[in-house]
Design an enzyme around this catalytic site. Structure first.
Site, short mmCIF file in Angstrom:
data_model
loop_
_atom_site.label_atom_id
_atom_site.label_comp_id
_atom_site.label_asym_id
_atom_site.label_seq_id
_atom_site.Cartn_x
_atom_site.Cartn_y
_atom_site.Cartn_z
N TYR A 151 10.52 18.26 45.09
CA TYR A 151 10.61 17.07 44.28
C TYR A 151 9.20 16.97 43.38
O TYR A 151 9.10 17.44 42.24
CB TYR A 151 10.71 15.68 45.04
CG TYR A 151 11.05 14.64 44.22
CD1 TYR A 151 12.35 14.51 43.55
CD2 TYR A 151 10.02 13.72 44.03
CE1 TYR A 151 12.49 13.43 42.59
CE2 TYR A 151 10.37 12.66 43.12
CZ TYR A 151 11.45 12.45 42.47
OH TYR A 151 11.59 11.11 41.65
N SER A 181 16.95 14.91 39.87
CA SER A 181 16.18 14.32 38.88
C SER A 181 14.72 14.78 38.61
O SER A 181 14.96 15.56 37.87
CB SER A 181 16.05 12.83 39.90
OG SER A 181 15.71 11.81 38.88
N ASP A 196 25.87 8.65 34.64
CA ASP A 196 24.55 8.82 34.88
C ASP A 196 23.70 7.85 33.72
O ASP A 196 23.44 8.60 32.86
CB ASP A 196 23.88 10.14 35.09
CG ASP A 196 22.36 10.00 35.71
OD1 ASP A 196 21.54 8.92 35.84
OD2 ASP A 196 22.05 11.14 36.18
N HIS A 209 23.72 8.59 38.94
CA HIS A 209 22.57 9.49 39.24
C HIS A 209 22.67 9.81 40.78
O HIS A 209 21.85 11.03 41.22
CB HIS A 209 21.41 8.71 39.18
CG HIS A 209 19.94 9.38 38.79
ND1 HIS A 209 19.78 10.56 37.85
CD2 HIS A 209 19.23 9.54 39.81
CE1 HIS A 209 18.92 11.10 38.01
NE2 HIS A 209 18.04 10.40 39.03
#
Length: 726
Positions: free
Chosen positions: A487, A567, A650, A685
């Site tokens: 991430y 993301s 999303d 999302h």
């Protein structure tokens, strides 16, 4: 949106260009693909003197018939490819079998009652239960599964009134960030007439008279609510039995369109503490309102957006806050609102070597949750800040919870790790004893798996930690399939957690690795700052270095290595495959931020400028342009096999990011590695996605990896796997 069947293309023939109707001949999995042609336009923007082409700009028009047809064509190609992978159904069945286990949320109490969520295993959404005591039979209070046939209405917020008799709950449809608030009578299970709309990024907090609650909302959006920018949030008070149009405006700032507000009523009912946030920055302000003073105005307590402040509790006018002001790894301070000057602030729990994540109060004690090399450590202090004890955890993993009130003796928390499903514990703060309250039973043996933490050097010499988990007995022969997840952003800490899909991957003989990249919060503010704005390239360097370490230490090889992230993690994957395409065998970028020059133009994208910087800033533009995945796709390059995933609803990272990136990769691909995009319908999302969709998506991702990484599953029965592919 986009619920367009391929058969509808014939009906669209009179309005769509002929190029789109001559699409492809579906290929067998493993054969070269004929991708749907994607029209290119002469769209060129000049940014800070640089001409930037954007040939797929038309895909940002999410509701156009042409975009709908493109989505249908891409989905048809993707699913026809996945359906031809023989092991796909076996993987889906194994996922379904393992997913079918009872799991509980962390209980909390209000008005002498216990509230918690429970999922019997394959329910699309968890159900809210209430019980009069820990030992009394619970009853269903709210079942979101009854609200939609496909499970796509999800519970987003719950707040119970002080007397335990009323529940305000938020609902989201099809994965959208937009919520609606309703109110339910806990005794009868009936909903009151109250209905509140246009709520996003909010909480609910009741006044102690149980007659209403504070919440935050936006004005009804003009234009497409899935893409329109969100500005000018308002903090409001809703009185039960009245229309939303009559709600009292508590605070807003028409001169500060980016400010947002969250209100929290203190446990003594005296104050409303207002957290003022700005974008995704962890720096915030604190205001408050004296709820017992007639005609009181909002008081600005902590201003300047100079650090992070999180309200913990108060003893009358003395407020306790977690902050990283002058303490990059966090500390606890006391502030008297009668003498709010900064020189009067007092440190209660000083900064430690570990990173302080949060503090709560139970039994007139502070419970402080720390991260030590990305795993949880919990310490107990008295109200003067004197250390009392550690709360012993079952091992190296992640603990969360510890909520409650200062006057209560008990609290609950959950513990999980890569091979331990989330187990809920009850903690008695008067004795320091933890006992298991609910322990899930998953059909696998945790003792078959092992986790180690290693530290490797990134490109600039920084030591970065990484967890590596796999079945015991796996030999580091340099050819195991490996799944590297990352991430690296927004101060988010990636800590050990249990995942059914990762478990199945390891059953199939795979290695699962999670590095704690810079940009996260694992080591406090300095770690976060080292991976944002002008330092963002450090995040990609950390991830690339993790991949190289796995290869050099013979856990895998480049051709057997998959990378994944969602993301901001999708951006990570996109940037890494465009910077080092030869280093990876496969990529799974999910709901990624792929266009770093236009991300700030839609919904809440402007808020990410705190981490990314703005493309409108002439100093940040060349940095963003240099790593933007969309703008660094190069024709004639062999990119790794890639399965992009996104969703039609999303409204956090709009799907046009993934659409444009997929089109660019397909046009540039110079080898037979497939470039596919899977576009989920009635999903967003990720939050609130129903179990059926989670299983289907995980099965497709694992089947794709098994196929393109050439994982030998001949000896894998779907019930018990060998330690590694033969």
């Amino acid at each position: 949106m986009w619920r367009v069947k391929l058969s509808l293309l014939r009906a669209l023939a009179t309005v769509l260009p002929l190029w789109l109707l001559s699409i492809w001949i579906p290929a067998e999995a493993g054969q070269p693909l004929n991708y749907p042609l994607t029209r290119m336009v002469d769209q060129v923007d000049e940014l800070h003197g640089v001409k930037v082409a954007d040939p797929y700009r038309w895909l940002e028009d999410l509701d156009s018939p042409e975009t709908a047809a493109w989505v249908a064509a891409q989905n048809e190609l993707t699913f026809s490819y996945l359906e031809k992978i023989p092991v796909r159904e076996k993987i889906r069945q194994r996922l379904t079998h393992l997913w079918n286990f009872e799991r509980y949320g962390i209980p909390f109490t209000e008005g002498g009652r216990y509230f918690y969520t429970r999922n019997d295993g394959l329910q699309n959404q968890s159900v809210v239960y209430v019980a009069d005591s820990l030992d009394s039979p619970p009853r269903v209070l709210l079942d979101p599964n009854l609200l939609s046939a496909d499970g796509t209405i999800a519970l987003t917020e719950t707040a119970v009134s002080r007397d335990g008799r009323l529940l305000v709950y938020g609902l989201s449809a099809a994965g959208s960030d937009w919520e609606e608030y309703c109110v339910r009578d806990v005794d009868t299970g009936a909903d009151l007439p109250d209905l509140l709309r246009w709520i996003k990024f909010s909480n609910a907090s009741w006044t102690h008279d149980n007659r209403g609650f504070f919440y935050s909302r936006y004005d009804e959006p003009q234009g497409d609510r899935l893409t329109a920018a969100n500005y000018y949030q308002k903090l409001c008070y809703h009185r039960l039995g009245t229309d939303q149009s009559d709600d009292r405006l508590v605070y807003h700032r028409p001169d500060e369109k980016e400010w947002g507000f969250n209100g929290q009523v203190t446990d003594d009912g005296r104050y409303l503490v207002i957290t003022v946030w700005k974008g995704s920055s962890d720096k915030n302000q604190i205001f408050y309102l004296d709820l017992l003073a007639p005609n009181a105005a909002v008081t600005e307590l902590i201003t300047g957006f100079d650090a992070q402040y999180a309200f913990v509790d108060n003893d009358g006018p003395v407020f306790w806050f977690f902050t990283n002001l002058d303490a990059p790894r966090g500390r606890l301070i006391a502030l008297d609102v009668r003498q709010p000057q900064r020189e009067q602030w007092k440190t209660v729990i000083p900064e430690a070597a570990e990173t302080l994540q949060g503090v709560s109060t139970i039994n007139y004690q502070f419970i402080a949750v720390y991260l030590q090399d990305a795993h949880t450590v919990v310490r107990v202090y008295d109200l003067e800040g004197r250390y009392l004890r550690d709360i012993r955890l079952p091992g190296i993993g992640t603990a969360r919870g510890f909520g409650g009130k200062r006057t209560e003796r008990e609290t609950f928390y959950s513990f999980t790790s890569f091979a331990v499903p989330g187990t809920v514990y009850r903690y008695d703060a008067s004795t320091g004893e933890s006992v298991v309250y609910r322990q899930p039973k998953v059909n696998f043996n945790p003792e078959d798996y092992t986790t180690r933490q290693v530290f490797y050097r990134s490109r600039d010499g920084t030591h970065v930690p990484m967890f590596i988990t796999h079945r015991k007995g796996l030999a580091p022969d340099g050819d195991n399939p490996a799944y590297l997840y990352g991430y690296g952003g927004f101060n988010a800490s990636i800590t050990p957690h249990f995942s059914i899909s990762r478990l199945v991957w390891m059953e199939m003989g795979g290695v699962y690795a999670v590095p704690n990249l810079r940009g996260g919060g694992e080591y406090g503010k300095q770690w976060h700052d080292a991976g944002r704005l002008k330092n963002k390239q450090n995040v990609f360097d950390d991830f690339i270095a993790a991949a190289k370490w796995l290869v050099e230490n013979r856990y895998t090889s480049s051709r057997r290595l998959a990378i994944a992230g969602a993301s901001n993690g999708g951006l990570l994957v996109g940037a890494c495959i465009t910077q080092r395409p030869e280093l990876f065998g496969a990529a799974l970028p999910a709901v990624g931020v792929m266009d770093m020059l236009r991300f700030h133009k839609y919904t809440i994208g402007w808020a990410w400028v705190s981490d990314y910087g703005s493309p409108d800033d002439p100093e940040m533009f060349p940095i963003l342009y240099a790593y933007s995945p969309l703008h660094n796709v190069r024709s004639g390059t062999c990119y790794p096999a890639t399965l992009i995933t996104t969703a039609d609803h999303d409204d956090r990272v709009i799907p046009a990011h993934s659409f444009k990136f997929a089109a660019a990769l397909q046009a540039a691909q110079s080898c037979d590695n497939p470039i596919l995009i899977r576009i989920e319908t009635r999903a967003g999302h990720g939050a609130g996605k129903p179990t059926t969709k989670l299983i289907a998506e995980a099965a497709d991702q694992l089947a794709f990896l098994a196929h393109v990484l050439n994982v030998d599953l001949a000896s894998w029965t779907g019930e018990k796997a060998t330690t590694q592919p033969q």
